[in-house]
Design a protein around this motif. Sequence first.
Motif, PDB file in Angstrom:
ATOM      1  N   SER A   1      34.856  15.325  35.261  1.00  0.00           N
ATOM      2  CA  SER A   1      33.888  14.109  36.026  1.00  0.00           C
ATOM      3  C   SER A   1      34.477  13.077  35.628  1.00  0.00           C
ATOM      4  CB  SER A   1      32.577  15.037  35.433  1.00  0.00           C
ATOM      5  OG  SER A   1      31.629  15.734  35.702  1.00  0.00           O
ATOM      6  N   THR A   2      33.881  12.115  36.416  1.00  0.00           N
ATOM      7  CA  THR A   2      34.258  10.282  35.684  1.00  0.00           C
ATOM      8  C   THR A   2      32.684   9.829  36.313  1.00  0.00           C
ATOM      9  OG1 THR A   2      36.222   8.872  36.187  1.00  0.00           O
ATOM     10  CG2 THR A   2      36.542  10.363  37.708  1.00  0.00           C
ATOM     11  N   GLN A   3      33.654   8.298  36.698  1.00  0.00           N
ATOM     12  CA  GLN A   3      33.250   7.467  37.617  1.00  0.00           C
ATOM     13  C   GLN A   3      34.318   6.610  38.020  1.00  0.00           C
ATOM     14  OE1 GLN A   3      29.410   6.627  36.512  1.00  0.00           O
ATOM     15  NE2 GLN A   3      29.359   8.303  35.850  1.00  0.00           N
TER      16      GLN A   3
ATOM     17  N   SER B   1      25.797  13.135  42.663  1.00  0.00           N
ATOM     18  CA  SER B   1      27.633  12.640  42.361  1.00  0.00           C
ATOM     19  C   SER B   1      27.912  13.057  43.559  1.00  0.00           C
ATOM     20  CB  SER B   1      28.421  14.001  41.151  1.00  0.00           C
ATOM     21  OG  SER B   1      27.897  14.263  40.602  1.00  0.00           O
TER      22      SER B   1
ATOM     23  N   SER C   1      29.542  -1.259  41.922  1.00  0.00           N
ATOM     24  CA  SER C   1      28.790  -0.673  40.552  1.00  0.00           C
ATOM     25  C   SER C   1      29.764   0.786  40.963  1.00  0.00           C
ATOM     26  CB  SER C   1      27.832   0.140  41.937  1.00  0.00           C
ATOM     27  OG  SER C   1      27.378  -1.174  42.235  1.00  0.00           O
ATOM     28  N   PHE C   2      29.744   1.524  39.948  1.00  0.00           N
ATOM     29  CA  PHE C   2      29.911   2.612  39.843  1.00  0.00           C
ATOM     30  C   PHE C   2      29.208   4.188  40.652  1.00  0.00           C
ATOM     31  CE2 PHE C   2      32.147   0.654  36.430  1.00  0.00           C
ATOM     32  CZ  PHE C   2      33.227   1.065  36.418  1.00  0.00           C
ATOM     33  N   LEU C   3      29.876   5.329  40.947  1.00  0.00           N
ATOM     34  CA  LEU C   3      29.357   6.143  41.208  1.00  0.00           C
ATOM     35  C   LEU C   3      29.492   7.061  40.488  1.00  0.00           C
ATOM     36  CD1 LEU C   3      29.429   6.061  45.151  1.00  0.00           C
ATOM     37  CD2 LEU C   3      27.639   5.812  43.814  1.00  0.00           C
ATOM     38  N   THR C   4      28.628   8.388  39.731  1.00  0.00           N
ATOM     39  CA  THR C   4      29.528   9.439  39.305  1.00  0.00           C
ATOM     40  C   THR C   4      30.714  10.188  40.633  1.00  0.00           C
ATOM     41  OG1 THR C   4      27.844   9.661  37.706  1.00  0.00           O
ATOM     42  CG2 THR C   4      28.375  11.753  38.174  1.00  0.00           C
TER      43      THR C   4
ATOM     44  N   LYS D   1      34.752   3.085  40.900  1.00  0.00           N
ATOM     45  CA  LYS D   1      34.126   2.124  41.189  1.00  0.00           C
ATOM     46  C   LYS D   1      33.857   2.370  43.350  1.00  0.00           C
ATOM     47  CE  LYS D   1      34.552  -2.157  38.729  1.00  0.00           C
ATOM     48  NZ  LYS D   1      35.303  -3.336  38.813  1.00  0.00           N
TER      49      LYS D   1
END
Length: 164
Positions: free
Chosen positions: A23-25, A70, A128-131, A27
Motif C-alpha cells: 500500500s502506498t501513496q 484505492s 494530489s496523492f491517491l492511495t 501522486k
Amino acid sequence: MENLLLEGQLDTLLMSETKAMMSTQIKVKDLMNVYLIDKEINRDLGYHRLPKIVNYLESIDFETGIFFPSIVLSYRGDPLSSYDPQDMSLLLEDKLVVIDGQHRIKGIEKFLEKTTIDPELKSKVIESFLTAQIYFGLNTQDETKLFTDINSNVKSVSRSLITK
C-alpha cells in the motif's frame, strides 16, 4: 517511462512466497505516467461514468482533498530487484497494470484535458496523492480474478444513508 520511487512495506500474501502487496501513496501526475490498462483484465470503459468524476474534481474543496477509493494495480516486473527493504521503497521500472480504478484514472485524464479548468485547480489535482494497492507476482489469471472479486462484491450505499 522514467523510473518512479514509491514508499511502502512489501508484504507477502497469505499462503504465498511469490505474491506480495504494497500500500502506498502516488501522486496523480506520476500515476498518469505509469499506468497501463490491459483490456484482458478490465471491462470496457463506460464513458458515461466519466462526467460524474470530472464534475467531482471540478467541485473539490482542497482543504479536504481528493477522496477516491484505492486504485488497485499490478506490477509485472521483478520487485525483488527493485525493492529496498531498508528504505521500504520500490523503484518502478515497468508500468503498473490497472486492476481496479480505470474509470477514476480516465476521469482524471478527462478533467486534466479540459481547457476551461482553472490552472490553479488543475495544478492542485496533479499534485494530489491517491492511495494505491500494488500487487506483485500475479499472472494474468490472478489479475482477472482479483478484478472480478473486487467488482462482484461491491455493495451500494443504502438510500437512507445517502439521504442523511
